[in-house]
Design an enzyme around this catalytic site. Structure first.
Site, PDB file in Angstrom:
ATOM      1  N   LYS A   1      25.560  37.749  51.985  1.00  0.00           N
ATOM      2  CA  LYS A   1      26.009  38.869  52.817  1.00  0.00           C
ATOM      3  C   LYS A   1      27.540  38.856  52.980  1.00  0.00           C
ATOM      4  CE  LYS A   1      26.262  38.010  57.017  1.00  0.00           C
ATOM      5  NZ  LYS A   1      27.205  37.593  58.045  1.00  0.00           N
TER       6      LYS A   1
ATOM      7  N   LYS B   1      37.609  36.062  58.296  1.00  0.00           N
ATOM      8  CA  LYS B   1      36.322  35.386  58.078  1.00  0.00           C
ATOM      9  C   LYS B   1      35.872  35.502  56.617  1.00  0.00           C
ATOM     10  CE  LYS B   1      32.281  33.531  58.838  1.00  0.00           C
ATOM     11  NZ  LYS B   1      32.048  32.145  59.161  1.00  0.00           N
TER      12      LYS B   1
ATOM     13  N   SER C   1      29.654  37.988  61.791  1.00  0.00           N
ATOM     14  CA  SER C   1      30.489  38.159  60.590  1.00  0.00           C
ATOM     15  C   SER C   1      30.039  39.452  59.911  1.00  0.00           C
ATOM     16  CB  SER C   1      30.295  36.995  59.622  1.00  0.00           C
ATOM     17  OG  SER C   1      30.516  35.766  60.251  1.00  0.00           O
TER      18      SER C   1
HETATM   19  P1  NAD Z   1      20.413  34.188  63.047  1.00  0.00           P
HETATM   20  O1  NAD Z   1      19.677  35.014  62.065  1.00  0.00           O
HETATM   21  O2  NAD Z   1      19.941  32.812  63.378  1.00  0.00           O
HETATM   22  O3  NAD Z   1      20.532  34.980  64.454  1.00  0.00           O
HETATM   23  C1  NAD Z   1      20.665  36.366  64.586  1.00  0.00           C
HETATM   24  C2  NAD Z   1      19.913  36.784  65.834  1.00  0.00           C
HETATM   25  O4  NAD Z   1      20.058  38.203  65.998  1.00  0.00           O
HETATM   26  C3  NAD Z   1      18.393  36.517  65.725  1.00  0.00           C
HETATM   27  O5  NAD Z   1      17.956  35.792  66.857  1.00  0.00           O
HETATM   28  C4  NAD Z   1      17.784  37.901  65.680  1.00  0.00           C
HETATM   29  O6  NAD Z   1      16.505  37.982  66.282  1.00  0.00           O
HETATM   30  C5  NAD Z   1      18.815  38.714  66.442  1.00  0.00           C
HETATM   31  N1  NAD Z   1      18.763  40.147  66.154  1.00  0.00           N
HETATM   32  C6  NAD Z   1      18.711  40.756  64.949  1.00  0.00           C
HETATM   33  N2  NAD Z   1      18.670  42.096  65.107  1.00  0.00           N
HETATM   34  C7  NAD Z   1      18.714  42.333  66.437  1.00  0.00           C
HETATM   35  C8  NAD Z   1      18.697  43.510  67.238  1.00  0.00           C
HETATM   36  N3  NAD Z   1      18.633  44.706  66.662  1.00  0.00           N
HETATM   37  N4  NAD Z   1      18.764  43.376  68.573  1.00  0.00           N
HETATM   38  C9  NAD Z   1      18.831  42.151  69.161  1.00  0.00           C
HETATM   39  N5  NAD Z   1      18.831  40.997  68.465  1.00  0.00           N
HETATM   40  C10 NAD Z   1      18.776  41.089  67.121  1.00  0.00           C
HETATM   41  O7  NAD Z   1      21.916  34.152  62.533  1.00  0.00           O
HETATM   42  P2  NAD Z   1      23.084  33.121  62.960  1.00  0.00           P
HETATM   43  O8  NAD Z   1      23.093  31.987  61.999  1.00  0.00           O
HETATM   44  O9  NAD Z   1      23.027  32.887  64.416  1.00  0.00           O
HETATM   45  O10 NAD Z   1      24.359  34.011  62.584  1.00  0.00           O
HETATM   46  C11 NAD Z   1      24.834  35.054  63.403  1.00  0.00           C
HETATM   47  C12 NAD Z   1      26.164  35.528  62.812  1.00  0.00           C
HETATM   48  O11 NAD Z   1      27.087  34.435  62.814  1.00  0.00           O
HETATM   49  C13 NAD Z   1      26.048  36.004  61.351  1.00  0.00           C
HETATM   50  O12 NAD Z   1      26.898  37.100  61.150  1.00  0.00           O
HETATM   51  C14 NAD Z   1      26.506  34.791  60.567  1.00  0.00           C
HETATM   52  O13 NAD Z   1      27.034  35.134  59.286  1.00  0.00           O
HETATM   53  C15 NAD Z   1      27.554  34.213  61.494  1.00  0.00           C
HETATM   54  N6  NAD Z   1      27.806  32.769  61.319  1.00  0.00           N
HETATM   55  C16 NAD Z   1      26.757  31.896  61.147  1.00  0.00           C
HETATM   56  C17 NAD Z   1      27.033  30.535  60.988  1.00  0.00           C
HETATM   57  C18 NAD Z   1      25.913  29.524  60.764  1.00  0.00           C
HETATM   58  O14 NAD Z   1      26.209  28.395  60.364  1.00  0.00           O
HETATM   59  N7  NAD Z   1      24.655  29.872  61.024  1.00  0.00           N
HETATM   60  C19 NAD Z   1      28.356  30.067  61.022  1.00  0.00           C
HETATM   61  C20 NAD Z   1      29.374  30.969  61.257  1.00  0.00           C
HETATM   62  C21 NAD Z   1      29.094  32.324  61.400  1.00  0.00           C
END
Ligand code: NAD
Length: 292
Positions: free
Chosen positions: A238, A170, A95
């Site tokens: 965010k 979104k 997102s």
């Molecule tokens: P998270 O923080 O659990 O996962 C993000 C991952 O990205 C982490 O494992 C991190 O190590 C990795 N990362 C960060 N920088 C990096 C880089 N430079 N290279 C490689 N890997 C890297 O977040 P999440 O909850 O999985 O969310 C991911 C996306 O999905 C976000 O944009 C969030 O807003 C969206 N989202 C989350 C949810 C939820 O319920 N958690 C629901 C819908 C959408």
């Protein structure tokens, strides 16, 4: 088909595992080596860099926190743009700000790499079940190519419009969810202050017009005082920030969203940045000097 998958967090890890279960061959990368190891144990190829995950893939999926990480992974040194083959399709499912999606897609197109933005709704439970709602921006032919992957990850995928439209969709979703959570807290706290049992109030109203998925998911958490994430306050801040930037660029007032942003910032200051967004109830707990 070979898929590169970058970003194995709360959402990305179960999504990658579902693709493996469906028979896709995956090359995975995350800065967190433990996450890479865990998905590799399910049959993925563990990669030690973004370039390694991207270089042989027909489809490259990114599931990262926000615009800066997506821009870095795709456009940065050693990133997807430098390493993917011309003709590859990038599917960014993070997102992010719509203008960031457009910026990244434009830079990729100069290398003959296509991109769609495809953020999701449904959280970790639906990522695990493969029943996410997927909202997509980009070209019809690219959407059609990615559809078989979306069918594994989600129960619905809809092409909303041109690149960036997935993220416009979104952020609209995130505004509505945030305002709903605030309304739910405000209502339950008034019920308590006025002498009613908030748990019974919830049971009485959830089947009526005010009932919603947000109410059913978040009221029990508020009533139990259980704010284990789920979807973290920091990530919702965010998303609201992206909504507010988009509103400013389009000269559109979003006063309710702006107000809820202040509540979110207040609970973050109180140490709830990593709590579930249902912790918005904590804002009312403080001003009402009352617990549910
Ligand atoms: P998270 O923080 O659990 O996962 C993000 C991952 O990205 C982490 O494992 C991190 O190590 C990795 N990362 C960060 N920088 C990096 C880089 N430079 N290279 C490689 N890997 C890297 O977040 P999440 O909850 O999985 O969310 C991911 C996306 O999905 C976000 O944009 C969030 O807003 C969206 N989202 C989350 C949810 C939820 O319920 N958690 C629901 C819908 C959408």
């Amino acid at each position: 088909m070979s898929i590169g998958f970058i970003g194995l967090g709360i959402m990305g890890k179960p999504m990658a595992k579902n693709l493996l279960k469906a028979g896709y061959s995956l090359s995975v990368y995350d800065i967190n080596a433990d996450a890479v190891k865990e998905v590799a144990a399910d049959g993925a190829k563990a990669c030690s860099s973004v370039g390694d995950a991207a270089k042989d893939a027909k489809i490259i999926i990114t599931m990262l926190p926000d615009s800066p990480q997506v821009e870095d992974v795709i456009l940065g040194a050693g990133g997807v743009c430098e390493n993917a083959k011309a003709g590859a399709l990038v599917v960014d499912m993070s997102s992010i700000a719509p203008e960031s999606a457009i910026k990244v897609a434009t830079a990729l197109s100069e290398k003959g790499i296509r991109m769609i933005d495809a953020p999701v709704s449904g959280g970790e439970p639906k990522a695990i079940d493969g029943t996410l709602a997927i909202m997509v921006g980009g070209k019809q032919a690219d959407f059609d190519e990615a559809k078989q992957v979306f069918d594994v990850l989600g129960s619905s995928a809809l092409l909303v419009g041109e690149i960036g439209s997935g993220n416009i969709c979104k952020l609209t979703n995130q505004m509505i969810v945030a305002i709903n959570i605030a309304a739910l807290s405000e209502g339950l706290f008034l019920a308590k202050k006025a002498g009613a049992d908030p748990s019974k109030v919830w049971s009485a109203i959830k089947g009526g017009l005010a009932g919603s998925n947000v109410m059913n998911a978040k009221a029990p958490m508020m009533l139990e005082g259980n704010f284990t994430p789920g979807f973290k306050v920091d990530l919702h801040i965010k998303d609201i920030n992206n909504a507010m930037k988009t509103a400013q660029e389009n000269e559109t007032p979003i006063p309710l969203t702006a107000a809820v942003m202040q509540f979110m910032q207040a609970i973050k200051l109180d140490g709830h940045g990593q709590s579930d967004h249902s912790a918005l109830a904590k804002f009312y707990e403080k001003i009402c000097e009352e617990t549910l």
